[in-house]
Design an enzyme around this catalytic site. Sequence first.
Site, PDB file in Angstrom:
ATOM      1  N   LYS A 187       0.786  -1.241   0.000  1.00 41.37           N
ATOM      2  CA  LYS A 187       0.000   0.000   0.000  1.00 41.37           C
ATOM      3  C   LYS A 187       0.817   1.290   0.000  1.00 41.37           C
ATOM      4  O   LYS A 187       0.253   2.369  -0.126  1.00 41.37           O
ATOM      5  CB  LYS A 187      -0.901   0.003   1.225  1.00 41.37           C
ATOM      6  CG  LYS A 187      -0.112   0.093   2.522  1.00 41.37           C
ATOM      7  CD  LYS A 187      -0.967   0.548   3.661  1.00 41.37           C
ATOM      8  CE  LYS A 187      -0.150   0.703   4.914  1.00 41.37           C
ATOM      9  NZ  LYS A 187      -0.914   1.103   6.059  1.00 41.37           N
ATOM     10  N   LYS A 229      -7.182   5.786  -3.716  1.00 42.32           N
ATOM     11  CA  LYS A 229      -6.083   6.007  -4.668  1.00 42.32           C
ATOM     12  C   LYS A 229      -6.332   5.273  -5.992  1.00 42.32           C
ATOM     13  O   LYS A 229      -5.638   5.496  -6.974  1.00 42.32           O
ATOM     14  CB  LYS A 229      -4.750   5.573  -4.048  1.00 42.32           C
ATOM     15  CG  LYS A 229      -4.439   6.439  -2.830  1.00 42.32           C
ATOM     16  CD  LYS A 229      -3.080   6.224  -2.261  1.00 42.32           C
ATOM     17  CE  LYS A 229      -2.791   7.226  -1.156  1.00 42.32           C
ATOM     18  NZ  LYS A 229      -3.581   7.008   0.061  1.00 42.32           N
TER      19      LYS A 229
HETATM   20  N1  NAD Z   1      -4.486   2.154   5.802  1.00 41.69           N
HETATM   21  C1  NAD Z   1      -5.323   2.960   5.164  1.00 41.69           C
HETATM   22  O1  NAD Z   1      -5.437   4.158   5.482  1.00 41.69           O
HETATM   23  C2  NAD Z   1      -6.166   2.418   4.045  1.00 41.69           C
HETATM   24  C3  NAD Z   1      -7.257   3.156   3.591  1.00 41.69           C
HETATM   25  C4  NAD Z   1      -8.008   2.671   2.520  1.00 41.69           C
HETATM   26  C5  NAD Z   1      -7.670   1.465   1.945  1.00 41.69           C
HETATM   27  N2  NAD Z   1      -6.601   0.777   2.419  1.00 41.69           N
HETATM   28  C6  NAD Z   1      -6.249  -0.473   1.715  1.00 41.69           C
HETATM   29  O2  NAD Z   1      -6.337  -1.572   2.598  1.00 41.69           O
HETATM   30  C7  NAD Z   1      -5.395  -2.555   2.234  1.00 41.69           C
HETATM   31  C8  NAD Z   1      -4.588  -2.959   3.472  1.00 41.69           C
HETATM   32  O3  NAD Z   1      -3.972  -1.805   3.987  1.00 41.69           O
HETATM   33  P1  NAD Z   1      -3.378  -1.751   5.465  1.00 41.69           P
HETATM   34  O4  NAD Z   1      -3.312  -0.324   5.848  1.00 41.69           O
HETATM   35  O5  NAD Z   1      -4.092  -2.705   6.350  1.00 41.69           O
HETATM   36  O6  NAD Z   1      -1.898  -2.277   5.154  1.00 41.69           O
HETATM   37  P2  NAD Z   1      -0.919  -3.114   6.092  1.00 41.69           P
HETATM   38  O7  NAD Z   1       0.403  -3.062   5.456  1.00 41.69           O
HETATM   39  O8  NAD Z   1      -1.062  -2.677   7.505  1.00 41.69           O
HETATM   40  O9  NAD Z   1      -1.538  -4.583   5.974  1.00 41.69           O
HETATM   41  C9  NAD Z   1      -1.411  -5.396   4.864  1.00 41.69           C
HETATM   42  C10 NAD Z   1      -1.179  -6.807   5.365  1.00 41.69           C
HETATM   43  O10 NAD Z   1      -1.191  -7.696   4.265  1.00 41.69           O
HETATM   44  C11 NAD Z   1      -0.113  -8.621   4.431  1.00 41.69           C
HETATM   45  N3  NAD Z   1       0.289  -9.064   3.102  1.00 41.69           N
HETATM   46  C12 NAD Z   1       0.844  -8.332   2.108  1.00 41.69           C
HETATM   47  N4  NAD Z   1       1.114  -9.098   1.060  1.00 41.69           N
HETATM   48  C13 NAD Z   1       0.714 -10.350   1.364  1.00 41.69           C
HETATM   49  C14 NAD Z   1       0.743 -11.570   0.676  1.00 41.69           C
HETATM   50  N5  NAD Z   1       1.280 -11.682  -0.540  1.00 41.69           N
HETATM   51  N6  NAD Z   1       0.221 -12.667   1.268  1.00 41.69           N
HETATM   52  C15 NAD Z   1      -0.294 -12.588   2.520  1.00 41.69           C
HETATM   53  N7  NAD Z   1      -0.319 -11.458   3.243  1.00 41.69           N
HETATM   54  C16 NAD Z   1       0.174 -10.331   2.670  1.00 41.69           C
HETATM   55  C17 NAD Z   1       0.968  -7.821   5.099  1.00 41.69           C
HETATM   56  O11 NAD Z   1       1.893  -8.689   5.751  1.00 41.69           O
HETATM   57  C18 NAD Z   1       0.182  -6.940   6.043  1.00 41.69           C
HETATM   58  O12 NAD Z   1       0.014  -7.547   7.300  1.00 41.69           O
HETATM   59  C19 NAD Z   1      -4.538  -1.933   1.118  1.00 41.69           C
HETATM   60  O13 NAD Z   1      -5.010  -2.381  -0.113  1.00 41.69           O
HETATM   61  C20 NAD Z   1      -4.805  -0.462   1.255  1.00 41.69           C
HETATM   62  O14 NAD Z   1      -4.698   0.221   0.024  1.00 41.69           O
HETATM   63  C21 NAD Z   1      -5.844   1.194   3.464  1.00 41.69           C
END
Ligand code: NAD
Length: 450
Positions: A187, A229
């Site tokens: 992300k 995004k």
């Molecule tokens: N954080 C925000 O503000 C926000 C807002 C809107 C949308 N999002 C979306 O939510 C999603 C998650 O974001 P987040 O903030 O929780 O991120 P994060 O990095 O905290 O969590 C993502 C998790 O996915 C795991 N992961 C990544 N690749 C992997 C794989 N190949 N196999 C298994 N596990 C995997 C990572 O280890 C991590 O624990 C993203 O797509 C992001 O764009 C986040």
Amino acid sequence: MGIPVLGSGRQAAEIVQRFRKKNTQIDEIVIAMPSVTGRKLNEAIAHCRATGVPCKTVPSVATLLTGQVLVSQIRDISTNELLGRKPVRLDEEVIRGSIEGRSVMVTGGGGSIGSELCKQVASFRPEKLIIFERAESDLFRIHNDLVQRFPHVEIIPLIGDIQQYSNVEQAVQNHSVNSIFHAAAYKHVPMMERHLVEAVKNNVLGTRNVVNAAAYNGVDNFLMISSDKAVNPTNVMGLTKRVAEEIASAMPSSEESSQTKFVSVRFGNVLGSNGSVVPLFREQIAKGGPVTVTHPDMKRYFMTIAEAVQLVLQASTMGKGSEVFVLDMGEPVPIVNLAREMIRLSGFEPDVDIEICFTGTRPGEKLFEELVLEGEQIVPTYHEKIKIFRGARMSRPEIDQWLKELQSLVSRENELSIMQHLRSLVPEYQPDGRWRAMLQPQRVRGAVVS
Ligand SMILES: NC(=O)c1ccc[n+]([C@@H]2O[C@H](COP(=O)([O-])OP(=O)(O)OC[C@H]3O[C@@H](n4cnc5c(N)ncnc54)[C@H](O)[C@@H]3O)[C@@H](O)[C@H]2O)c1
């Protein structure tokens, strides 16, 4: 009031230690010095923080006088109430009906969004909760937390990678999964600008794996977490999330027997997630500043993680299949105001005790993220904060063919041809930084070569 006075703030560490020796744990320190600001408060906070015990402050007298907060609202230095919003209205019974007694899997369950999803899903008593996560320590942490909080739910931690189809398929088959919440993704915008191939492998091909495992194994509901995004993307991260939305919302062909309802939910930043501005500002304030903001006009939508996940669960009960839901995030917040508010809530005066400095936007970063909530393509739902975006959808065979070509380009790791292939699906992508330079039409002896 009969409460013993133990000493002054300077002795905080010694007092906490004294209690520890008597096997009494101090859980929290409240710094109730609303008339003090600047250096003195800084000292008080430093003494209390040195104990290693969580600290809270009461707001400054100036803030109290403006009537913005009640004296009874002692604020966590971790500022979770920055937005001051009303709680989200939820139809809990419908959500319970979709989760209770079922087998639910959360990919990326150790992340910011995924772990909150796990907590809220567990509170609706699923038969099983499968936490699918690649990062071992994050998986360990969330699993430990959940087994203590929800002893009556079977919680299964699974180390797995969405890039490996067999990992996902085995998880779905072994645990007869009924619903998947797909939150595993990369992300970070600046990071993904430099790692196109990795972004595609994880966010696009990884999503394809989860979608296929759901479709081939009779999963009832699949929900992908998307992002603001993905709207008219200007960066690789947003571009890959837009493609992932297309994969999830592709229309099944008439001969397909898949029963899975696929939906995505888009929303903007959540407060306090991994790597977001709130933990960064908190760290900078704790070090005495400066607090870095990219641009004075930079604005972002913000919700608390809990709020966003509640709405995600609500949206998951509305899907008929192939929808992209969009959450109404309220008014966008100028980042500089957020920085000022956090500095004040920590008991300091912005620009007096703690400096704010502007560092300039980074490639792919917009001053303002769009979350289109009006117009022909937006359809309301019965919930005022959840809308549906109706874009053109591809058919499943079309997207499968496109993905096959992408897979072969990825195996050759040719970034430029991968990017061109992505753009054929998302023509609205506006590249920035190095990608703009790479994709600009070049003039060669009078001819235009793209
Ligand atoms: N954080 C925000 O503000 C926000 C807002 C809107 C949308 N999002 C979306 O939510 C999603 C998650 O974001 P987040 O903030 O929780 O991120 P994060 O990095 O905290 O969590 C993502 C998790 O996915 C795991 N992961 C990544 N690749 C992997 C794989 N190949 N196999 C298994 N596990 C995997 C990572 O280890 C991590 O624990 C993203 O797509 C992001 O764009 C986040």
